[in-house]
Design a protein around this motif. Sequence first.
Motif, PDB file in Angstrom:
ATOM      1  N   LYS A 188      13.476   2.619  -0.801  1.00  0.00           N
ATOM      2  CA  LYS A 188      13.081   2.885   0.592  1.00  0.00           C
ATOM      3  C   LYS A 188      11.871   3.818   0.641  1.00  0.00           C
ATOM      4  O   LYS A 188      10.931   3.605   1.411  1.00  0.00           O
ATOM      5  CB  LYS A 188      14.258   3.493   1.345  1.00  0.00           C
ATOM      6  CG  LYS A 188      13.984   3.713   2.830  1.00  0.00           C
ATOM      7  CD  LYS A 188      15.234   4.250   3.515  1.00  0.00           C
ATOM      8  CE  LYS A 188      14.970   4.391   5.016  1.00  0.00           C
ATOM      9  NZ  LYS A 188      13.804   5.233   5.334  1.00  0.00           N
ATOM     10  N   GLU A 189      11.906   4.850  -0.218  1.00  0.00           N
ATOM     11  CA  GLU A 189      10.784   5.782  -0.244  1.00  0.00           C
ATOM     12  C   GLU A 189       9.500   5.070  -0.659  1.00  0.00           C
ATOM     13  O   GLU A 189       8.417   5.341  -0.113  1.00  0.00           O
ATOM     14  CB  GLU A 189      11.094   6.930  -1.209  1.00  0.00           C
ATOM     15  CG  GLU A 189       9.977   7.976  -1.293  1.00  0.00           C
ATOM     16  CD  GLU A 189      10.314   9.068  -2.277  1.00  0.00           C
ATOM     17  OE1 GLU A 189       9.382   9.777  -2.727  1.00  0.00           O
ATOM     18  OE2 GLU A 189      11.525   9.222  -2.619  1.00  0.00           O
ATOM     19  N   ALA A 190       9.582   4.163  -1.620  1.00  0.00           N
ATOM     20  CA  ALA A 190       8.396   3.433  -2.075  1.00  0.00           C
ATOM     21  C   ALA A 190       7.827   2.586  -0.954  1.00  0.00           C
ATOM     22  O   ALA A 190       6.599   2.543  -0.724  1.00  0.00           O
ATOM     23  CB  ALA A 190       8.754   2.576  -3.280  1.00  0.00           C
ATOM     24  N   LEU A 191       8.710   1.848  -0.225  1.00  0.00           N
ATOM     25  CA  LEU A 191       8.227   1.008   0.875  1.00  0.00           C
ATOM     26  C   LEU A 191       7.601   1.852   1.988  1.00  0.00           C
ATOM     27  O   LEU A 191       6.552   1.499   2.557  1.00  0.00           O
ATOM     28  CB  LEU A 191       9.390   0.169   1.424  1.00  0.00           C
ATOM     29  CG  LEU A 191       9.953  -0.902   0.460  1.00  0.00           C
ATOM     30  CD1 LEU A 191      11.212  -1.523   1.047  1.00  0.00           C
ATOM     31  CD2 LEU A 191       8.916  -1.977   0.182  1.00  0.00           C
ATOM     32  N   ASP A 192       8.247   2.966   2.319  1.00  0.00           N
ATOM     33  CA  ASP A 192       7.700   3.841   3.372  1.00  0.00           C
ATOM     34  C   ASP A 192       6.358   4.426   2.943  1.00  0.00           C
ATOM     35  O   ASP A 192       5.408   4.525   3.759  1.00  0.00           O
ATOM     36  CB  ASP A 192       8.686   4.965   3.686  1.00  0.00           C
ATOM     37  CG  ASP A 192       9.964   4.442   4.334  1.00  0.00           C
ATOM     38  OD1 ASP A 192       9.932   3.290   4.838  1.00  0.00           O
ATOM     39  OD2 ASP A 192      10.987   5.151   4.300  1.00  0.00           O
ATOM     40  N   LEU A 193       6.251   4.810   1.646  1.00  0.00           N
ATOM     41  CA  LEU A 193       5.022   5.421   1.145  1.00  0.00           C
ATOM     42  C   LEU A 193       3.857   4.437   1.187  1.00  0.00           C
ATOM     43  O   LEU A 193       2.736   4.777   1.612  1.00  0.00           O
ATOM     44  CB  LEU A 193       5.249   5.952  -0.269  1.00  0.00           C
ATOM     45  CG  LEU A 193       4.069   6.694  -0.921  1.00  0.00           C
ATOM     46  CD1 LEU A 193       3.665   7.914  -0.093  1.00  0.00           C
ATOM     47  CD2 LEU A 193       4.437   7.107  -2.343  1.00  0.00           C
ATOM     48  N   LEU A 194       4.101   3.196   0.763  1.00  0.00           N
ATOM     49  CA  LEU A 194       3.029   2.197   0.767  1.00  0.00           C
ATOM     50  C   LEU A 194       2.582   1.881   2.190  1.00  0.00           C
ATOM     51  O   LEU A 194       1.387   1.674   2.467  1.00  0.00           O
ATOM     52  CB  LEU A 194       3.499   0.905   0.063  1.00  0.00           C
ATOM     53  CG  LEU A 194       3.702   0.982  -1.454  1.00  0.00           C
ATOM     54  CD1 LEU A 194       4.214  -0.348  -1.995  1.00  0.00           C
ATOM     55  CD2 LEU A 194       2.396   1.365  -2.152  1.00  0.00           C
ATOM     56  N   GLU A 195       3.550   1.857   3.124  1.00  0.00           N
ATOM     57  CA  GLU A 195       3.191   1.594   4.515  1.00  0.00           C
ATOM     58  C   GLU A 195       2.376   2.750   5.101  1.00  0.00           C
ATOM     59  O   GLU A 195       1.471   2.541   5.902  1.00  0.00           O
ATOM     60  CB  GLU A 195       4.468   1.375   5.324  1.00  0.00           C
ATOM     61  CG  GLU A 195       4.189   1.008   6.777  1.00  0.00           C
ATOM     62  CD  GLU A 195       5.470   0.775   7.556  1.00  0.00           C
ATOM     63  OE1 GLU A 195       5.380   0.425   8.748  1.00  0.00           O
ATOM     64  OE2 GLU A 195       6.568   0.951   6.970  1.00  0.00           O
ATOM     65  N   GLU A 196       2.705   3.955   4.633  1.00  0.00           N
ATOM     66  CA  GLU A 196       2.018   5.136   5.168  1.00  0.00           C
ATOM     67  C   GLU A 196       0.594   5.234   4.662  1.00  0.00           C
ATOM     68  O   GLU A 196      -0.346   5.486   5.442  1.00  0.00           O
ATOM     69  CB  GLU A 196       2.796   6.397   4.807  1.00  0.00           C
ATOM     70  CG  GLU A 196       2.156   7.683   5.312  1.00  0.00           C
ATOM     71  CD  GLU A 196       2.935   8.911   4.900  1.00  0.00           C
ATOM     72  OE1 GLU A 196       2.428  10.029   5.066  1.00  0.00           O
ATOM     73  OE2 GLU A 196       4.077   8.744   4.392  1.00  0.00           O
ATOM     74  N   ILE A 197       0.360   5.043   3.350  1.00  0.00           N
ATOM     75  CA  ILE A 197      -0.974   5.238   2.790  1.00  0.00           C
ATOM     76  C   ILE A 197      -1.824   3.977   2.872  1.00  0.00           C
ATOM     77  O   ILE A 197      -3.022   4.008   2.588  1.00  0.00           O
ATOM     78  CB  ILE A 197      -0.888   5.726   1.338  1.00  0.00           C
ATOM     79  CG1 ILE A 197      -0.239   4.651   0.456  1.00  0.00           C
ATOM     80  CG2 ILE A 197      -0.113   7.034   1.237  1.00  0.00           C
ATOM     81  CD1 ILE A 197      -0.175   5.040  -1.013  1.00  0.00           C
ATOM     82  N   GLN A 198      -1.163   2.820   3.199  1.00  0.00           N
ATOM     83  CA  GLN A 198      -1.894   1.560   3.357  1.00  0.00           C
ATOM     84  C   GLN A 198      -2.713   1.216   2.112  1.00  0.00           C
ATOM     85  O   GLN A 198      -3.888   0.880   2.199  1.00  0.00           O
ATOM     86  CB  GLN A 198      -2.803   1.642   4.591  1.00  0.00           C
ATOM     87  CG  GLN A 198      -2.068   1.719   5.916  1.00  0.00           C
ATOM     88  CD  GLN A 198      -1.302   0.458   6.212  1.00  0.00           C
ATOM     89  OE1 GLN A 198      -1.852  -0.646   6.124  1.00  0.00           O
ATOM     90  NE2 GLN A 198      -0.035   0.599   6.567  1.00  0.00           N
ATOM     91  N   ILE A 199      -2.068   1.315   0.950  1.00  0.00           N
ATOM     92  CA  ILE A 199      -2.718   0.966  -0.321  1.00  0.00           C
ATOM     93  C   ILE A 199      -1.829  -0.053  -1.026  1.00  0.00           C
ATOM     94  O   ILE A 199      -0.596   0.121  -1.111  1.00  0.00           O
ATOM     95  CB  ILE A 199      -2.914   2.203  -1.207  1.00  0.00           C
ATOM     96  CG1 ILE A 199      -3.941   3.164  -0.574  1.00  0.00           C
ATOM     97  CG2 ILE A 199      -3.380   1.789  -2.613  1.00  0.00           C
ATOM     98  CD1 ILE A 199      -4.151   4.441  -1.360  1.00  0.00           C
ATOM     99  N   THR A 200      -2.457  -1.116  -1.558  1.00  0.00           N
ATOM    100  CA  THR A 200      -1.721  -2.109  -2.366  1.00  0.00           C
ATOM    101  C   THR A 200      -1.874  -1.748  -3.833  1.00  0.00           C
ATOM    102  O   THR A 200      -3.010  -1.717  -4.341  1.00  0.00           O
ATOM    103  CB  THR A 200      -2.258  -3.522  -2.130  1.00  0.00           C
ATOM    104  OG1 THR A 200      -2.123  -3.840  -0.742  1.00  0.00           O
ATOM    105  CG2 THR A 200      -1.485  -4.535  -2.968  1.00  0.00           C
TER     106      THR A 200
END
Length: 735
Positions: A645-657
């Motif tokens: 969950k933390e990984a998904l939230d982090l990627l959504e927050e920083i908008q980096i693939t």
Amino acid sequence: MLVDPSLPVEDQNKRLLRITQSLMRKIEQNTDADGLAYVQFERAALLEAQVRERTRDLERTLDLLQESNARLAEANAETEAARSNLGEALETVREGFALFDARDRLVLANSRFCRDFLDIGDGIAPGLSFAGYVELVSSSRFLALPEGEAPDSWAARRLARHEDSRAEFNVELILDRWLKVSEHRTASGGTVILQTDMTDIIRAERQERDRLRDRQARMVRATLDHLNQGVAIFARDGHLVGWNRKMNTLLGLSLADPGRHALFSDLLDQLEDQISFHDGITAETLRSWAGRGSGRRPIAFEVRRAPDRILSVFAQEMPDGGFVISFTDVTAERQAAQALFEMNELLERRVEERTLELGDALSAAERANASKSRFVAAASHDLLQPLSAAKLFVSSLADRPQDDAARDMIAKAETALSSVEDIIDALLNISRLDSGKADLRVEPMRLSAVLGPLLDELGPVAEAKGIELRVVDSSLTVDSDPGYLRRIIQNLMSNAIRYTEAGRVVVGARRTGRFARIEVWDTGPGIAKDDRDTIFKEFRRLGNKEAGPTGMGLGLAIVERACHSLDHPLSLWSEPGIGSCFSVGVPIHAKDLPEPKIHRPTERPHGSCEGLIVLLVENDLQFARAASITIEDWGAHVIHAASGKEALDLLEEIQITPDALILDFQLSDDMTGIEVHDCICDIYGDIPARIVSADRSRTLRQACVDRGIDLIAKPIDLEKLHGFLNRIGPAATAA
């Protein structure tokens, strides 16, 4: 016509002479002017010439007739002589002889033929038909017809035998006489009959048979008296004809004369009050069985005589319609059977109680073993996490500038950590093999795929020790688990190198029938007989200074358990002071596999991980910190998350693939590394990924294979991880 041709020649000549004379007289008396007299004269002269020719023919005919009569007389004489000789020859034959022609008519017979049938001798004459001959014999009072057979039926049977090309049979006469009749066909279709007197032979055979029967009767009597069973023999009509002394003893009888107790029913009446029947048999049942004339089926039952004696009775019909009954005392057997029954009941109760106790003990042992396996698996997993982190920390230190002493300490630390990793891995393998949960995948594989890499892997170790390592390549294809077979051969080769101080180690495979026998030979110190069972136990090693601290005594334990689980026979030959040979039998696959294609990795320049963004999802902070330091030392950037969950939230927050994913399988939340991978790929598309875990189950491996992801087992192999990032480095840079 002047002469009748049917008259004899003499009469014809006389008539012609009379005609000639009459004509001559007529010519002399006739003076006719037209010359008729002369014509008649000429005719008379012609007739006289014919008479002379006929006379000469008659004389020649008479000469030929006389010569023929003489030859015929000579032939008749020879025929009579031959007939006489044949008759004399047939009379010298001891058998009766008769010859019938193809029309079944009697041609000739000697005086011995049918001589024993005194009342039909006058009827045996040439011209007699074969059917007439049979009818005469069948009606003779000297023929002893079988009981119940009439002369007509006997004659019909005899004529039926005449249809055969060859027949032989015996004919019984009155006064105990016998004839053997032999009938043969001749080439012209006739029949020859020989009658041979067999009376003396049959009487001699009968006497010999009677003598043998008497001897057999005495032997049977002696045998019966020596039997431990009572035996009684009854004739077809139920009369007692034989018994032994044991029957008197068992039944309490005193039979000395069969006439005293002649009938079976009398004996049964006498014994009915003394014995009681069992097994559904009664006295009436037995009496009805004995009263049948034939077709009795064998019966077996038991009777009790007096309170303490049990007899087993067996009754069976004999070929002549009689029957025999045997009595066997089974009192001791029945008492023993009763005692055994009671003992069995007692033992069954004890076994049942003991089984319950053993079941409880087995359940406790299974629970303990399962607990041990779970503990080993859990402990190994918990140990592998910090161990993997320690290896990463040490590896990152090794890449930094250090003095010689520090580098030496780091190398020793890496060696120690590798040893701990090997021990934990061995414990996991033993635990899985002991619990029967080892993930075995037997499949066709080429031995060269195992032997070649092991030579590359262990060759430097042997070379550093000054030992020659020789691996004979093999083209055989076998059926085994590739991973476990490699572990088996690797452990055997490592042990051979470790315990061999000088000489060489040779590895190869031999074809033995349907098996490939993989052999590992060494010139080590050898193994004594008393130690050959010890070496396969855990943490048991033979004393060897060269082994040093690297050996914990788990290698052969894994080999022994793996071979047992794979059903690969493991054998050992050893001679102290000479060397040893460990061999493993592996089934040969029916078809050879094609040569594998060798994929050589493309060399990547150091630092090709520069600029990569790596998402690391790991709930173990020490491992995450160590992995981050190592990856960043390679030039990449690490984004760390402790859960899915933390990984998904982090990627959504920083908008980096991210360019690559390194995902731990067992996370602290409800999501696994596989599920995190699926969620990220659904959102951001396919991203190169690796799953890292201490879980080495088949289920996890199969899930990774289904998604095209490689599994890197903890402790992490840094070369595999670096190779993974190297391969995607240029692509990320281009993007």
